[in-house]
Write a protein that holds these residues in place. Structure first.
Motif, short mmCIF file in Angstrom:
data_model
loop_
_atom_site.label_atom_id
_atom_site.label_comp_id
_atom_site.label_asym_id
_atom_site.label_seq_id
_atom_site.Cartn_x
_atom_site.Cartn_y
_atom_site.Cartn_z
N TYR A 1 -19.55 -54.65 131.69
CA TYR A 1 -19.37 -53.36 131.07
C TYR A 1 -18.95 -52.45 132.37
CZ TYR A 1 -20.78 -48.46 130.19
OH TYR A 1 -20.65 -46.97 129.84
N ASP A 2 -17.71 -51.92 131.96
CA ASP A 2 -17.00 -51.16 133.07
C ASP A 2 -16.89 -49.67 132.73
OD1 ASP A 2 -15.26 -49.92 134.73
OD2 ASP A 2 -13.56 -51.67 134.48
N LYS B 1 -12.60 -43.47 131.14
CA LYS B 1 -11.06 -43.13 130.85
C LYS B 1 -10.48 -43.43 129.46
CE LYS B 1 -9.92 -44.42 135.77
NZ LYS B 1 -9.47 -45.61 136.58
N ARG B 2 -11.02 -44.34 129.01
CA ARG B 2 -10.62 -44.65 127.41
C ARG B 2 -11.14 -43.41 126.77
NH1 ARG B 2 -6.93 -46.34 124.06
NH2 ARG B 2 -7.65 -47.05 122.22
N CYS C 1 -5.92 -37.65 122.72
CA CYS C 1 -5.13 -38.00 121.72
C CYS C 1 -5.50 -37.15 120.40
CB CYS C 1 -5.08 -39.34 121.20
SG CYS C 1 -4.34 -40.41 122.28
N LEU C 2 -6.64 -36.83 120.38
CA LEU C 2 -7.34 -36.12 119.27
C LEU C 2 -6.95 -34.62 119.42
CD1 LEU C 2 -11.08 -37.24 119.07
CD2 LEU C 2 -9.35 -37.60 117.56
N ASN C 3 -6.80 -34.18 120.40
CA ASN C 3 -6.09 -32.94 120.75
C ASN C 3 -4.75 -32.72 120.17
OD1 ASN C 3 -4.94 -30.52 122.58
ND2 ASN C 3 -7.10 -29.98 121.81
N GLU C 4 -3.95 -33.77 120.69
CA GLU C 4 -2.73 -33.76 120.38
C GLU C 4 -2.39 -33.90 118.75
OE1 GLU C 4 0.19 -33.13 122.19
OE2 GLU C 4 -1.42 -32.73 123.64
#
Length: 105
Positions: free
Chosen positions: A5-6, A12-13, A20-23
């Motif tokens: 687990y990172d 960040k993802r 992306c959702l906002n765009e």
């Protein structure tokens, strides 16, 4: 917990997906106007719940048939569903004008 687990990578993802959702939100509002808000003003919460349930039905179909339908991928539908939930929160915040999401952390 998974040893691989990172946390930093996932954070960040998550941020990237939110951006992306906002765009997507901005682009669709430019294309369609703010039809979501207009429908919400007329019909309230049930209008959003109906959109969400329609999207969940599409997701179920995509997952069970394992094919993209009408060029709609699983990812596209998940992004739409996430945006519907955020847009609902925006409408709730707009109506109440007092919600403070900082209290959620």
């Amino acid at each position: 917990m998974n040893d691989n687990y990172d946390k930093g990578k996932k954070v960040k993802r998550h941020l990237y997906i939110c951006e992306c959702l906002n765009e997507i939100y901005k682009a669709k509002n430019e294309d369609y106007g703010d039809s979501f808000s207009k429908t919400y003003e007329r019909l309230g919460d049930i209008s959003v719940l109906t959109r969400i349930l329609d999207k969940v039905d599409r997701l179920e179909n995509l997952v069970t048939t394992k094919t993209d339908i009408n060029y709609e991928s699983l990812e596209d539908n998940l992004l739409d569903l996430a945006n519907y939930c955020i847009m609902w929160l925006v409408e709730l915040d707009y109506d109440d004008d007092v919600r403070d999401f900082e209290d959620l952390s």
